[in-house]
Each structure stands twice: as C-alpha cells, then as structure tokens.
Design a protein around this motif. Structure first.
Motif, short mmCIF file in Angstrom:
data_model
loop_
_atom_site.label_atom_id
_atom_site.label_comp_id
_atom_site.label_asym_id
_atom_site.label_seq_id
_atom_site.Cartn_x
_atom_site.Cartn_y
_atom_site.Cartn_z
N ARG A 1 4.64 12.28 5.40
CA ARG A 1 3.31 12.00 4.83
C ARG A 1 2.53 10.96 5.63
NH1 ARG A 1 -0.96 11.25 3.98
NH2 ARG A 1 -2.15 10.84 2.06
N TRP A 2 3.20 9.92 6.14
CA TRP A 2 2.46 8.76 6.64
C TRP A 2 2.70 8.44 8.11
CZ3 TRP A 2 -1.28 7.49 3.62
CH2 TRP A 2 -1.15 7.58 2.22
N TRP A 3 3.48 9.20 8.83
CA TRP A 3 3.73 8.90 10.25
C TRP A 3 2.39 8.79 10.99
CZ3 TRP A 3 8.21 7.83 12.83
CH2 TRP A 3 8.17 7.86 14.23
N PRO A 4 2.10 7.63 11.63
CA PRO A 4 0.75 7.39 12.19
C PRO A 4 0.55 7.98 13.59
CG PRO A 4 2.09 5.43 12.45
CD PRO A 4 2.96 6.43 11.72
N ALA A 5 0.64 9.29 13.70
CA ALA A 5 0.50 9.94 15.01
C ALA A 5 -0.88 9.66 15.60
CB ALA A 5 0.70 11.45 14.86
N SER A 6 -0.91 9.28 16.86
CA SER A 6 -2.18 8.91 17.49
C SER A 6 -2.08 9.02 19.00
CB SER A 6 -2.56 7.47 17.10
OG SER A 6 -3.67 7.03 17.86
N PRO B 1 0.82 -1.21 0.00
CA PRO B 1 0.00 0.00 0.00
C PRO B 1 0.85 1.26 0.00
CG PRO B 1 0.02 -1.02 2.17
CD PRO B 1 0.70 -1.98 1.24
N ASP B 2 0.26 2.36 -0.42
CA ASP B 2 0.97 3.63 -0.49
C ASP B 2 1.66 3.97 0.82
OD1 ASP B 2 -0.10 3.74 -2.98
OD2 ASP B 2 -1.57 5.30 -2.56
N PHE B 3 0.98 3.72 1.94
CA PHE B 3 1.50 4.17 3.23
C PHE B 3 2.65 3.31 3.73
CE2 PHE B 3 -2.38 1.66 4.17
CZ PHE B 3 -1.82 0.62 4.88
N ALA B 4 3.01 2.25 3.01
CA ALA B 4 4.16 1.42 3.39
C ALA B 4 5.30 1.57 2.40
CB ALA B 4 3.74 -0.04 3.51
N GLY C 1 10.54 -3.41 4.52
CA GLY C 1 11.47 -4.42 4.07
C GLY C 1 12.91 -4.03 4.30
N ASP C 2 13.80 -4.78 3.67
CA ASP C 2 15.23 -4.54 3.78
C ASP C 2 15.59 -3.25 3.05
OD1 ASP C 2 17.93 -4.76 4.13
OD2 ASP C 2 18.23 -6.26 2.57
N PRO C 3 16.26 -2.30 3.70
CA PRO C 3 16.58 -1.02 3.05
C PRO C 3 17.72 -1.15 2.05
CG PRO C 3 17.52 -1.05 5.24
CD PRO C 3 16.75 -2.34 5.09
N VAL D 1 3.11 -0.93 10.09
CA VAL D 1 3.70 0.42 10.13
C VAL D 1 3.76 0.93 11.56
CG1 VAL D 1 3.30 2.82 9.47
CG2 VAL D 1 3.07 1.02 7.77
N ARG D 2 2.70 0.71 12.34
CA ARG D 2 2.73 1.14 13.74
C ARG D 2 3.85 0.44 14.51
NH1 ARG D 2 -2.90 0.23 12.99
NH2 ARG D 2 -4.03 2.20 12.75
N ALA D 3 4.03 -0.86 14.25
CA ALA D 3 5.10 -1.59 14.94
C ALA D 3 6.47 -1.02 14.56
CB ALA D 3 5.02 -3.08 14.58
N LEU D 4 6.67 -0.68 13.28
CA LEU D 4 7.92 -0.07 12.84
C LEU D 4 8.17 1.24 13.57
CD1 LEU D 4 10.31 0.38 10.80
CD2 LEU D 4 8.60 1.50 9.33
N VAL D 5 7.14 2.07 13.64
CA VAL D 5 7.28 3.39 14.28
C VAL D 5 7.57 3.23 15.76
CG1 VAL D 5 5.93 5.41 14.94
CG2 VAL D 5 5.94 4.65 12.56
#
Length: 421
Positions: free
Chosen positions: A114-119, A28-31, A48-50, A386-390
């Motif tokens: 753009r996509w940081w899932p602030a909450s 998805p776009d956000f990943a 994934g692997d950078p 994504v949340r786990a990554l952040v």
C-alpha cells in the motif's frame, strides 16, 4: 537471542472494545502496518521496534483462537477477564511467539503493497506487485490461525492473491532453480513456493501455472542457468520521464512552486512518491490569471480511466479542483485563477487527490482546510522517515544473504533492477 517478554496494558474502552497496548502504533497511516484478523485489528509502527502489535479487539470470542498464540496465555486470560467485567485496565506480561513474528511480517508486507514510496525522482524502485502478492499469499497461508471463516477479514484472501498474481509463478520458479545464488535466497524461494502450493491445494485451485509449480517442487534434477532477478521481473519498455515543457505557450510567468504530495489522498500506483512530484506555474495572459499543474506519474499509472485532480487554494479562499490528464509520464491540467489583474496572492497551495478515495488532508493545523504549508511540513518528516527506512532495506537487499535479514523477495528483485533510478 530470543526476544524478551514485554509488559502490555489490557484495557476496556467505553464502547466495549478491548485494547492491548505494548507501546504505540500511533502516527500517520503511511507509517503503520495494519492487519485485519478474526475479531480484531492489529497494528505496528513500521518506524519503531517490531515488537508485539497493538490490538483493538472487538469480538473476544473469535479473538481467543489466536490471542494466546500471539501474546501468550497471560494476555489471553487478561482479555477474557476484562471482557467479563474485571477491572477496566491491567498490566500483564506478553511472551514473544512465532506467530507474533509471522503476523508482523505479514502486516509489513501489506504495508509495502500500500505505502511503498516508489519514485524515479527519489531513486526508489517500485516493488513488483505480482512477486509481493504471491509472498503475501504464502505468508497468509502460514498465519491461518489469525483468521476464521466469518468472511469479514479482507487480509485473509489467499486464493484471490494466488489467482491475481499467478503471472509471477514462472519467473519465481526460474529464480529458485537458478545457480549459483546464495543458499538462503534459494531456501527463501523454496519456502514461499511450497507455501503457495499448499495454499492452492487447500483452496482447491488448479491450472497450468500451479501444475508447473507442483512438478518443479517434485523435481530433484540439476539447477538451471544463472538469472538476474532484476531482469527477470523488469517491466517491458522501461520508464523514462517526459520532457516537461510548458503546458501551453504564451503568457507571463508570475509565480511557480511545488505542491503537496500527501500519500493518503490517492491510491498507490498513480503519482510518484517524491516531495517534488507536484509543481505548479501561475501565468498572466492579459487580464487573465491561469495556473498550470504537473505531477510526475507513478510508473504503473494508467494512461486512462483515473480521474486525478489538483486542489488549488489561493490565500484563504475556497479550494478549486483542476482535472488532471495523463500526458506521457506526467499528470497535467490547468485552470483560470480568480485573481485581481494587478495583484498577486500571498500564498498558492496545490495538492493532488483522487475524488472518492481522498480521506482529506492529514492531521495538522490545516486538517480539513486543504493543502497548506503547516500540513506539508508536519507530514514531510514522517514521509522522509519512511523513505529512509526503505532505502536501508534496499541497501541490505543488495548485499549477499539478504533473505536472512527478513526482506521480501520483491525487495531483493527491486534492489537488483538495472533501471535508471
């Protein structure tokens, strides 16, 4: 240990676009981190692997200025040959390069903006946009080989980034001059500030903020007093969720539930990123049926000017849009439902979006049909990843020597926040 070379596939598509694919940036776009560069678009999966990016090269002549510096000479030659009519696809070895690493970091910074899932609901603090914006300016200046002067690359915007986010220069200087602090953080701050100074000088920018920056960089005097990065960039007034309460009195509650919070359907800074940010309640008011919708507002959400709506679908009916207004720290709205007075629907689906921005629901069985349980489930796993990554990055940012882990200054400051997350 230096990264190992990677085999990539260089292939020409039917439209003439040449794709360099070391792996996949699908998802998805956000990943995905995406970067517009001269003659191409680069993409990485943030989950994934950078490694080297996937590239879609639409102008080989322009791209040749950076291809060799990102992938190595063998890939640059393969792209040239492919564009000249060589076999449509070939495998070749890409060499790890410093510019590839710098580009990946710049792409990740744009992804975070753009996509940081602030909450507040999920306990994920927001990134200070001015701090991130200035570091993006510094990173862009350091990656100038990726860009040219054609003007069709929206990610090559150093002067605009410096001007738009110059309010963070003074606190960044204070943070850099503070003592005691980890030496790697001080080096990170100095590197960013010197790149900003160089970028501003190259762009002919001036002003009191930049003159103060130049004076600070020339000053070899003693360090300043200790500072708390979290307090240094704290937002005035803080943020506290409003007491929810019903949108209107009266009526009998006949159903309630959570809606879909698809991050792709509205821009950042409007809605809290939590899966439970959107809720709804269906009420019976005599023969009428009404739905009340609430969405937790992002801490940066404007009090006026944004025209968010909720999209409500009952069973397989057409979607109905409900305007939402900002009330304290919630977006709220209500509308009548077209329901028989004696029956309840088997399914009510609710999502939030910004008209004119909304690209439509994400991929899945319900794509193009509106928010639904299948689309919600298929997107939830990616959003949770994504949340786990952040959360991992924030946990690392809270440790000493965080700058050595490739984190952004905005992440280090966010991890030090004393707000009630």
């Amino acid at each position: 240990m230096a990264p190992a070379p990677v085999d990539v596939r260089v292939a020409r598509g039917e439209d003439g676009t040449i794709r360099i694919a070391p792996g996949s940036a699908a998802g998805p776009d956000f990943a995905r981190a995406v970067l517009d560069v001269a003659g191409a678009v680069l993409a990485w999966s943030v989950l994934g692997d950078p490694g080297p990016p996937v590239a879609e090269v639409h102008d080989v002549g322009r791209a040749q200025q950076w291809l060799w510096a990102v992938y190595g000479e063998r890939v640059a030659a393969a792209v040239h040959d492919c564009a000249s009519g060589a076999p449509d696809a070939v495998r070749v070895r890409a060499d790890p390069t410093a510019l590839a690493g710098a580009a990946a970091r710049l792409g990740l910074g744009h992804w975070a903006a753009r996509w940081w899932p602030a909450s507040h609901t999920d306990g994920i603090p927001a990134l200070e946009p001015d701090v991130l914006g200035l570091e993006l300016a510094a990173l862009t200046h350091g990656c100038q080989q990726l860009f040219d002067d054609v003007g069709d690359q929206p990610d090559d915007c150093v002067p605009e980034l410096i001007e738009d986010h110059r309010a963070a220069l003074e606190p960044l200087i204070r943070w850099w001059r503070a003592a005691p602090q980890p030496a790697d953080t001080a080096r990170h701050l100095e590197r960013v500030l010197r790149l900003i100074d160089g970028a501003a000088d190259a762009a002919g920018l001036d002003g009191p903020h930049l003159r103060h920056l130049r004076a600070a960089l020339d000053d070899d005097g003693p360090a300043g007093t200790p500072v708390d990065p979290g307090a240094l960039f704290a937002r005035p007034g803080g943020y506290a969720l409003a007491a929810g309460g019903p949108l209107a009195t009266g009526g009998r509650v006949i159903a309630r539930g959570s809606g879909t919070n698809d991050w792709r359907r509205c821009p950042p800074g409007l809605v809290d990123a939590s899966e439970t940010a959107v809720t709804w309640t269906a009420r019976a008011l005599g023969a009428r049926r009404r739905i009340d919708v609430e969405a937790v507002a992002h801490l940066a959400a404007p009090a006026a000017g944004a025209h968010l709506v909720a999209e409500v679908r009952v069973d397989d009916g057409r979607p109905h849009r409900v305007p939402l207004a900002r009330r304290d720290d919630l977006w709220t709205g209500h509308a009548d439902l077209d329901l028989p007075a004696t029956a309840m629907p088997s399914r009510i689906e609710v999502g939030v979006l910004l008209p004119g921005f909304d690209p439509g629901p994400g991929p899945g069985p319900d794509a193009g049909r509106g928010p639904g349980p299948d689309a919600r489930t298929s997107g939830r796993a990616d959003r949770d990843a994504v949340r786990a990554l952040v959360r991992r990055r924030l946990a690392t940012a809270a440790e000493p020597h965080a700058s050595d882990a490739g984190l952004f200054l905005a992440e280090i400051a966010a991890a030090a926040t004393d707000e009630d997350y």
